[in-house]
Design a protein around this motif. Structure first.
Motif, PDB file in Angstrom:
ATOM      1  N   UNK A  73      -4.530  10.480  -2.567  1.00  0.00           N
ATOM      2  CA  UNK A  73      -5.729   9.464  -2.254  1.00  0.00           C
ATOM      3  C   UNK A  73      -4.884   8.435  -1.585  1.00  0.00           C
ATOM      4  N   UNK A  74      -5.481   8.616  -0.324  1.00  0.00           N
ATOM      5  CA  UNK A  74      -4.733   7.645   0.797  1.00  0.00           C
ATOM      6  C   UNK A  74      -4.940   6.099   0.411  1.00  0.00           C
ATOM      7  N   UNK A  75      -6.363   5.944   0.138  1.00  0.00           N
ATOM      8  CA  UNK A  75      -6.686   4.562  -0.019  1.00  0.00           C
ATOM      9  C   UNK A  75      -6.308   3.942  -1.246  1.00  0.00           C
ATOM     10  N   UNK A  76      -6.217   4.873  -2.447  1.00  0.00           N
ATOM     11  CA  UNK A  76      -5.771   4.485  -3.723  1.00  0.00           C
ATOM     12  C   UNK A  76      -4.213   4.140  -3.682  1.00  0.00           C
ATOM     13  N   UNK A 134       0.794   3.182   2.675  1.00  0.00           N
ATOM     14  CA  UNK A 134       1.637   3.697   1.391  1.00  0.00           C
ATOM     15  C   UNK A 134       1.778   5.187   1.065  1.00  0.00           C
ATOM     16  N   UNK A 135       0.599   5.787   1.247  1.00  0.00           N
ATOM     17  CA  UNK A 135       0.694   7.106   1.062  1.00  0.00           C
ATOM     18  C   UNK A 135       1.853   7.877   2.238  1.00  0.00           C
ATOM     19  N   UNK A 136       1.561   7.594   3.324  1.00  0.00           N
ATOM     20  CA  UNK A 136       2.522   8.240   4.381  1.00  0.00           C
ATOM     21  C   UNK A 136       3.997   8.019   4.022  1.00  0.00           C
ATOM     22  N   UNK A 137       3.919   6.633   3.808  1.00  0.00           N
ATOM     23  CA  UNK A 137       5.484   6.067   3.525  1.00  0.00           C
ATOM     24  C   UNK A 137       6.182   6.827   2.398  1.00  0.00           C
ATOM     25  N   UNK A 138       5.232   7.144   1.211  1.00  0.00           N
ATOM     26  CA  UNK A 138       5.846   7.628   0.224  1.00  0.00           C
ATOM     27  C   UNK A 138       6.087   9.082   0.456  1.00  0.00           C
ATOM     28  N   UNK A 139       5.378   9.766   1.188  1.00  0.00           N
ATOM     29  CA  UNK A 139       5.636  11.270   1.548  1.00  0.00           C
ATOM     30  C   UNK A 139       6.944  11.219   2.636  1.00  0.00           C
ATOM     31  N   UNK A 140       6.968  10.159   3.560  1.00  0.00           N
ATOM     32  CA  UNK A 140       8.249  10.096   4.423  1.00  0.00           C
ATOM     33  C   UNK A 140       9.570   9.988   3.528  1.00  0.00           C
TER      34      UNK A 140
END
Ligand SMILES: NC(=O)c1ccc[n+]([C@@H]2O[C@H](COP(=O)([O-])OP(=O)(O)OC[C@H]3O[C@@H](n4cnc5c(N)ncnc54)[C@H](OP(=O)(O)O)[C@@H]3O)[C@@H](O)[C@H]2O)c1
Length: 304
Positions: A73-76, A134-140
């Protein structure tokens, strides 16, 4: 019988087993008797627990692990960064460490959200990553740890995944079209929709070649063929669904992304270039439009 075939089926342990990619991967793979699946949902295997991972690997002794578990969940993720980093980064490290110790190849799903979306022509695997949230950074960071701890890995970045189940843009659009007279959708975001079944097909094809000795570990991109915009994708969904159901929505309104009031900016271009997958594995992109027709058929057959 092709040369790569083992006498025993290839045992594949799938994490995040209740998710859309896991479901379609296993459904497709079960039609192929070269595979055996252990598909574990969150209640059976919480990937944030290194002990639980170790126990599952000891118990099932898989030939491959496919990690589809994620907090998506990109926003959450902006409000729950701890959860995002715990599932999308720390759990990937634990899987990499445990799989590395047992020399079990790890196939991990990642995302177009690693890119800032400024290249309209799309992104290849070597392009610099620059996540917008945050979502993209956590996946990176999850990707980086996987590379560090288990060299025998495949990272498969995919985009705009849709299927007949779960929480995805296609199902949300149908839901909105049943309730609303108008839908606003971004006409300045471009990408390539990808069916979960198609992602499953790619994973199975890769595993077969790896099993046959292909030395092709690394990062790959995959998405459905034909670049489109969110607006055009929505239009295609409504047109195809309209053959099955009278939808309330009559007004599809193209708007700029900034008018949609989401918590975090999405990449303007999510287009993933898939040449490396073709040149290494010989796997071609399939058109998302025919996948869309197949998924809608599944949805409406389920409802009748
Ligand atoms: N969907 C897309 O458009 C898209 C685009 C690009 C990349 N991807 C990537 O593709 C992969 C698969 O995505 P998907 O669309 O199949 O996602 P999904 O439908 O959300 O499935 C992910 C599953 O992981 C589960 N999960 C969450 N935390 C977990 C934990 N601690 N342990 C075990 N399972 C956990 C989720 O359970 P709950 O639902 O109960 O939390 C969910 O069932 C992910 O890596 C995702 O980032 C998806």
């Amino acid at each position: 019988m092709t040369e790569w075939t083992k006498l025993l089926p290839i045992k594949v342990l799938v994490t995040g087993g209740d998710g859309q990619v896991a479901h379609d991967l296993v459904l497709l793979g079960e039609q192929d008797n070269h595979f055996e699946f252990i598909c574990l949902g969150l209640s059976a295997l919480d990937v944030t627990s290194p002990d639980a991972i170790q126990q599952a690997l000891d118990r099932y002794m898989p030939d491959y692990v496919v990690n589809t578990a994620a907090f998506n969940n990109v926003d959450a993720a902006e409000h729950e960064p701890e959860r995002s980093f715990c599932v999308n980064r720390d759990a990937v490290k634990s899987l990499a460490v445990e799989c590395g110790a047992l020399s079990i190849p790890l196939i991990h799903l990642s995302t177009d959200h690693l890119f800032d979306g400024h290249y309209a022509s799309g992104y290849s695997e070597d392009d610099d990553v620059s996540p917008l949230g945050v979502f993209g950074e956590s996946k990176r960071q999850g990707e980086d740890l996987l590379r560090q701890y288990q060299p025998k890995h495949i990272i498969l970045r995919v985009s705009w995944v849709f299927s007949a189940r779960g929480d995805n843009y296609l199902l949300r659009t149908l839901e909105n079209a049943r309730k609303q007279a108008a839908i606003e959708t971004a006409d300045d975001r471009q990408g390539c929709p990808t069916s979960a079944t198609d992602v499953g097909r790619v994973i199975l094809a890769m595993i077969k070649q790896l099993e046959n000795g292909a030395d092709a570990w690394g990062t790959y991109h995959y998405c459905g063929a034909e670049v489109t915009t969110r607006y055009r994708f929505t239009e295609a969904i409504l047109a195809a669904a309209g053959q099955y159901e009278a939808l309330k929505t009559i007004d599809l309104v193209p708007v700029p992304s900034r008018a949609l009031h989401v918590e975090v900016e999405r990449p303007a271009s999510s287009v993933l270039k898939c040449k490396k997958l073709l040149s290494t594995f010989g796997i071609r992109q399939r058109p998302w439009r025919s996948e869309l027709v197949a998924v809608l058929r599944q949805i409406y057959q389920k409802d009748t």
